[in-house]
Design a protein around this motif. Structure first.
Motif, mmCIF file in Angstrom:
data_model
loop_
_atom_site.group_PDB
_atom_site.id
_atom_site.type_symbol
_atom_site.label_atom_id
_atom_site.label_comp_id
_atom_site.label_asym_id
_atom_site.label_seq_id
_atom_site.Cartn_x
_atom_site.Cartn_y
_atom_site.Cartn_z
ATOM 1 N N ASP A 1 -1.982 2.092 8.130
ATOM 2 C CA ASP A 1 -1.797 3.439 8.680
ATOM 3 C C ASP A 1 -0.699 4.187 7.918
ATOM 4 O OD1 ASP A 1 -3.753 3.016 10.569
ATOM 5 O OD2 ASP A 1 -2.358 2.556 12.205
ATOM 6 N N ALA A 2 0.367 3.473 7.575
ATOM 7 C CA ALA A 2 1.464 4.102 6.824
ATOM 8 C C ALA A 2 1.006 4.518 5.434
ATOM 9 C CB ALA A 2 2.639 3.136 6.733
ATOM 10 N N LEU A 3 0.150 3.705 4.823
ATOM 11 C CA LEU A 3 -0.386 4.053 3.509
ATOM 12 C C LEU A 3 -1.239 5.311 3.580
ATOM 13 C CD1 LEU A 3 -1.375 0.569 2.046
ATOM 14 C CD2 LEU A 3 0.111 2.241 0.940
ATOM 15 N N VAL A 4 -2.060 5.384 4.601
ATOM 16 C CA VAL A 4 -2.919 6.565 4.767
ATOM 17 C C VAL A 4 -2.068 7.810 4.975
ATOM 18 C CG1 VAL A 4 -4.644 7.653 6.248
ATOM 19 C CG2 VAL A 4 -4.872 5.231 5.639
ATOM 20 N N ALA A 5 -1.044 7.687 5.809
ATOM 21 C CA ALA A 5 -0.177 8.838 6.069
ATOM 22 C C ALA A 5 0.544 9.295 4.809
ATOM 23 C CB ALA A 5 0.832 8.480 7.161
ATOM 24 N N ALA A 6 0.980 8.338 4.003
ATOM 25 C CA ALA A 6 1.725 8.678 2.784
ATOM 26 C C ALA A 6 0.815 9.202 1.687
ATOM 27 C CB ALA A 6 2.482 7.452 2.287
ATOM 28 N N SER A 7 -0.488 9.004 1.838
ATOM 29 C CA SER A 7 -1.420 9.400 0.784
ATOM 30 C C SER A 7 -1.751 10.891 0.806
ATOM 31 C CB SER A 7 -2.725 8.606 0.910
ATOM 32 O OG SER A 7 -2.480 7.229 0.704
ATOM 33 N N SER A 8 -1.413 11.557 1.890
ATOM 34 C CA SER A 8 -1.749 12.977 1.982
ATOM 35 C C SER A 8 -0.617 13.827 1.402
ATOM 36 C CB SER A 8 -1.998 13.367 3.436
ATOM 37 O OG SER A 8 -0.814 13.182 4.195
ATOM 38 N N GLY A 9 -0.985 14.989 0.881
ATOM 39 C CA GLY A 9 0.015 15.894 0.353
ATOM 40 C C GLY A 9 0.560 15.447 -0.987
ATOM 41 N N THR A 10 1.655 16.068 -1.387
ATOM 42 C CA THR A 10 2.284 15.751 -2.667
ATOM 43 C C THR A 10 3.689 15.216 -2.430
ATOM 44 O OG1 THR A 10 3.167 18.001 -2.897
ATOM 45 C CG2 THR A 10 0.975 17.557 -3.841
ATOM 46 N N ALA A 11 4.185 14.503 -3.424
ATOM 47 C CA ALA A 11 5.536 13.945 -3.339
ATOM 48 C C ALA A 11 6.062 13.723 -4.755
ATOM 49 C CB ALA A 11 5.533 12.626 -2.564
ATOM 50 N N ALA A 12 7.361 13.685 -4.891
ATOM 51 C CA ALA A 12 7.966 13.449 -6.196
ATOM 52 C C ALA A 12 7.510 12.084 -6.721
ATOM 53 C CB ALA A 12 9.489 13.494 -6.086
#
Length: 351
Positions: free
Chosen positions: A17-28
């Motif tokens: 679930d944490a991986l899915v959440a972190a996969s959305s949007g952009t990040a440095a």
């Protein structure tokens, strides 16, 4: 009935679930994201110590890059004769260190002892520049035989190593299982015991692919960012490491998962020991079970769908000679080993 290895298990739903959440949007990129920064802070809290943490994708990379910070090409790294480092890492340690030699320490106890370490260091010639110079001691926690070093044992070994000018590395692929087994704090098993750098493995304990090289002695981390980049382990989407470690460490989820694997190993060991033709080779202290059984019995188990591995004959203690028709076998439980799997195995073995 898969007891082949804990690295064959899937991903904890919480981590997924944490991986899915972190996969959305952009990040440095390259670890300059919020998830990675929070993960390093979480690791520091777990060990109650300031750390330098670097995330990589594999245990081989974690171990060998960590050792590259401790050993020059003309140095030697001491480890147990059955350590994963020397038996299952191919020539990666030599590659990453530029040629440093692995020197095995054989003991019948399955663990390195201070006496064995002292004896090995005493035997090494000191004839610069002709002889190899030891610079590091690598300890596996848990060991390749499924044994766990106590904090007192680790401290005694670290004192001998530091006394002789060696740094101490810990291969912590199953570090979580060791902590869960002993019930001590992570700090007691590392920084308080004199460990300089830890390969902190999450992949065998519910993560997808997530390892960290954790330096408790900051000076040793100098230049490690270059080492990681040079090894191809600086991942652009580093948030996928950070997200996994955050979910893994939150609320002691990592210890919960390891505790489940350890409990399953105890249940499995009891089932195996109840069979008249099976002998337990080593005490079951984490999530691995080593036994000796007739070859024909192993063949029947494999044919029935049980997944496990025959093991190295020289990994057995001297007090356990093999019969002509016997074979050592390794069983490994995971966080996902279920009661249904254990019951099904017991039924197969009972037949």
């Amino acid at each position: 009935m898969n007891f082949g290895s804990d690295n064959q298990s899937g991903v904890s739903p919480r981590i997924l679930d944490a991986l899915v959440a972190a996969s959305s949007g952009t990040a440095a990129p390259y670890g300059n994201d919020t998830w990675t920064q929070q993960a390093e802070q979480a690791i520091a809290r777990v060990f109650d110590h300031d750390v330098k943490a670097f995330f990589v994708a594999t245990g081989t990379a974690a171990n060998c890059l960590a050792l590259s910070a401790l050993a020059q090409p003309w140095n030697a790294i001491l480890c147990h004769a059955q350590a994963h480092l020397i038996s299952d890492e191919s020539t990666a340690p030599e590659f990453f260190t530029g040629g440093a030699r692995l020197l095995p320490i054989a003991t019948d106890s399955g663990k390195i002892t201070p006496a064995a370490l002292r004896a090995t260091l005493k035997r090494l010639p000191d004839a610069r520049p002709h002889s190899v110079k030891p610079s590091a001691l690598s300890l596996a926690q848990a060991t390749e035989n499924g044994l766990v070093y106590t904090p007192a044992e680790l401290k005694a070994l670290s004192e001998v190593a530091h006394e002789h000018g060696l740094h101490v590395h810990m291969d912590g692929a199953r570090f979580a299982n060791a902590v869960a087994a002993l019930g001590c704090t992570p700090a007691e098993m590392t920084v308080h015991a004199g460990i300089d750098v830890l390969s902190f493995g999450a992949s065998k304990d519910g993560a997808l692919a997530a390892e960290a090289v954790v330096f408790f002695t900051p000076a040793l981390a100098e230049g490690f960012d270059y080492r990681r980049k040079r090894a191809g382990q600086l991942v652009s989407k580093g948030r996928l490491f950070g997200a996994q470690f955050n979910a893994w460490l939150q609320d002691d989820h990592w210890l919960e998962l390891a505790g489940q694997a350890n409990h399953a190993a105890q249940v499995l060991a009891a089932t195996l020991q109840a069979h008249a033709d099976i002998r337990l080779a080593w005490p079951v202290q984490a999530n691995e079970v080593f036994v000796v059984m007739p070859k024909a019995l192993l063949e029947r188990l494999l044919a029935a769908g049980v997944q496990c591995y025959d093991w190295y004959p020289d990994s057995l203690p001297a007090s356990m000679p093999l019969g002509a028709d016997e074979v050592p076998v390794r069983f490994v439980t995971a966080w996902s080993s279920s009661d249904q799997q254990l019951d099904a195995f017991a039924a197969v073995l009972g037949r």
